[in-house]
Every structure is written in C-alpha cells, then in structure tokens.
Design an enzyme around this catalytic site. Structure first.
Site, short mmCIF file in Angstrom:
data_model
loop_
_atom_site.label_atom_id
_atom_site.label_comp_id
_atom_site.label_asym_id
_atom_site.label_seq_id
_atom_site.Cartn_x
_atom_site.Cartn_y
_atom_site.Cartn_z
N SER A 22 -9.85 0.39 -28.33
CA SER A 22 -9.02 1.29 -27.52
C SER A 22 -7.70 0.61 -27.15
O SER A 22 -7.62 -0.62 -26.99
CB SER A 22 -9.76 1.65 -26.23
OG SER A 22 -8.91 2.28 -25.29
N TYR B 242 -15.23 -0.10 -19.17
CA TYR B 242 -14.84 0.44 -20.46
C TYR B 242 -13.92 -0.53 -21.20
O TYR B 242 -14.13 -0.83 -22.39
CB TYR B 242 -14.14 1.78 -20.26
CG TYR B 242 -13.58 2.40 -21.52
CD1 TYR B 242 -14.42 3.06 -22.42
CD2 TYR B 242 -12.22 2.35 -21.80
CE1 TYR B 242 -13.91 3.63 -23.57
CE2 TYR B 242 -11.70 2.92 -22.95
CZ TYR B 242 -12.54 3.56 -23.83
OH TYR B 242 -12.03 4.13 -24.97
#
Length: 248
Positions: free
Chosen positions: A140, A153
């Site tokens: 990400s 995350y």
C-alpha cells in the site's frame, strides 16, 4: 496463463474482481478466496463466459489459519498445485494508535500477513518441484507515511515488503519470483473510512502527478505483468502504482 492455477485472496473486492477476470481471460484457473457474499456473486457473474480459464471460489475465513491451511491443502489436491499466489486480502480498521488493543493489532496481522505466509508454505513444495512460481504481495502507498490512525494496517503492509525481499532471495534458485504491488489511492470500499469523500478526492488528485483517479484495470495489468512468464528475471521489487503520488 494457460494451465496456470492462481490463488488470489480478496479476489472479489474493489481491486480484485477485474484482475480475476483478466487472468481468467488469459487462461488461468483462479481460486478466488473471498467471504463477502455480495461481492462473490458479482465476481461469479463477471467471470461467467470470460474463459478460457475458470473460477473456483473459496469462502474460507482467513483469520482462521488452521482452517485456511486445510482448505489450501484440499485445493492443491483438487487442482494439482498452485503456480501463482496473489496475497491481496486485507482489513483496515481506523482509529488512533492508543485505542487499538494488542489483540486488534494481531487480528490485522493475521489476515493481512499471516494468511499470506500460510499460503506460501502450502504452495511452495509444488512450486519448487515444477521449477516455477510467482508470488505477488499487495502492499500500500500508506507505508510511505502521511496517513494517521491506520498503524496496524500500515505495519502489516510494510511487513509484506520485507517478506517480498526475503522470499525473493530464498526462493529464486527454484525459478520462483516474488514481487509486490503498492497501490495508491483507488476509489474502493476502503475510502469509505474518510468522512469527506469529495475533499479526499480533491486531495488525491492534487497529490498525484497524473490527474485522474486510478481504476481497477491499472492494478490488474500490473499484477498480470508480474505473474507472466516474461517477468521471470524480475524479483524482490515493489511496483508503485499510484499516479506519481509517491515516487520510489
């Protein structure tokens, strides 16, 4: 991709569906691991007639690692082996760091990282025996900093980059490549955590060099590239697909 079997977690999601269909169109058997019923139905509809490949759906809960390993063993026996792994599934709870319990951190890690480790452990013997394998970890843009309240995350997505490099070094001698994709900001369900969608959209476009929002096809073609035979001399790399927001 004719004859290849691909394990794809989160395959029915916002970035997964189009990739799954593209790989099926190229002849792959795609094992789609996803437990969102509505999204699975949409994937099945989109994949119908896409051929010449085919779709196999598994609704296993990735947080149950023992059950996931048992399901993988069953699928490997059914298909004859997994040639490609795309570790894409992830959860992204959002709140300040101090409000996360250690159990919540561990839950994110279990789904976003540990499930990928289990998949590679299950498929690796077959990849080694065939002298071929492709592993793609979906990281990400958030690992570059700039986003608050997503620490579990972000930690999980950074872990995937580390595993990409470690696995690339360790598995390369068997003809197995390991690479990562780091998507930028794409208009998927993940953006629903932002309270001001229009403001967030403006912020993304201001930050990007390319002045359009990314779409699922941008990710689909990047993943398809890494899974192809022609990418056999590329390993240990992270491809940033973010419209020039972060350049690395």
């Amino acid at each position: 991709m004719n004859g290849r079997t691909i394990l794809y977690t989160g395959a029915a999601g916002g970035l997964g569906l189009e990739t799954s269909v593209l790989l099926i169109e190229r002849g792959a058997t795609v094992i789609a691991v996803d437990n969102d019923p509505a999204k699975v139905v949409a994937l099945e509809s989109a994949a119908a007639g896409a051929g010449p490949g085919k779709l196999i759906v598994s609704t296993t809960d990735l947080s149950d690692l023992a059950a996931y390993r048992a399901e993988l063993d069953r699928l490997i026996a059914e298909t004859g082996g997994i040639d490609v792994i795309i570790n894409n599934a992830a959860i992204y709870p959002a709140k300040p760091f101090e409000q996360f319990s250690i159990e919540e951190h561990q839950h994110v890690q279990r789904i976003n990282v540990d499930a990928g480790i289990v998949a590679v452990q299950a498929a690796l013997p077959g990849m080694r025996a065939r002298g071929f394998g492709r592993i793609v970890n979906v990281s990400s843009i958030t690992i570059s900093g700039g986003w608050e309240n997503l620490s579990p995350y972000v930690a999980s997505k950074a872990a995937l980059i580390g595993l990409t490099r470690a696995w690339a070094r360790e598995f390369g001698g068997w003809g197995i490549t390991v690479n990562a994709i780091a998507p930028g900001a794409f208009p998927t369900d993940a953006e629903k955590i932002h309270p001001d969608p229009e403001g967030y959209d403006r912020m993304v476009l201001d930050a990007q060099s390319i002045k359009r929002r990314g779409n699922a096809g941008d990710i689909a073609h990047a993943i398809a590239f890494f899974t192809a035979d022609e990418a056999g001399f590329i390993t240990g790399q992270t491809l940033h697909v973010n419209g020039g927001w972060v350049m690395a």
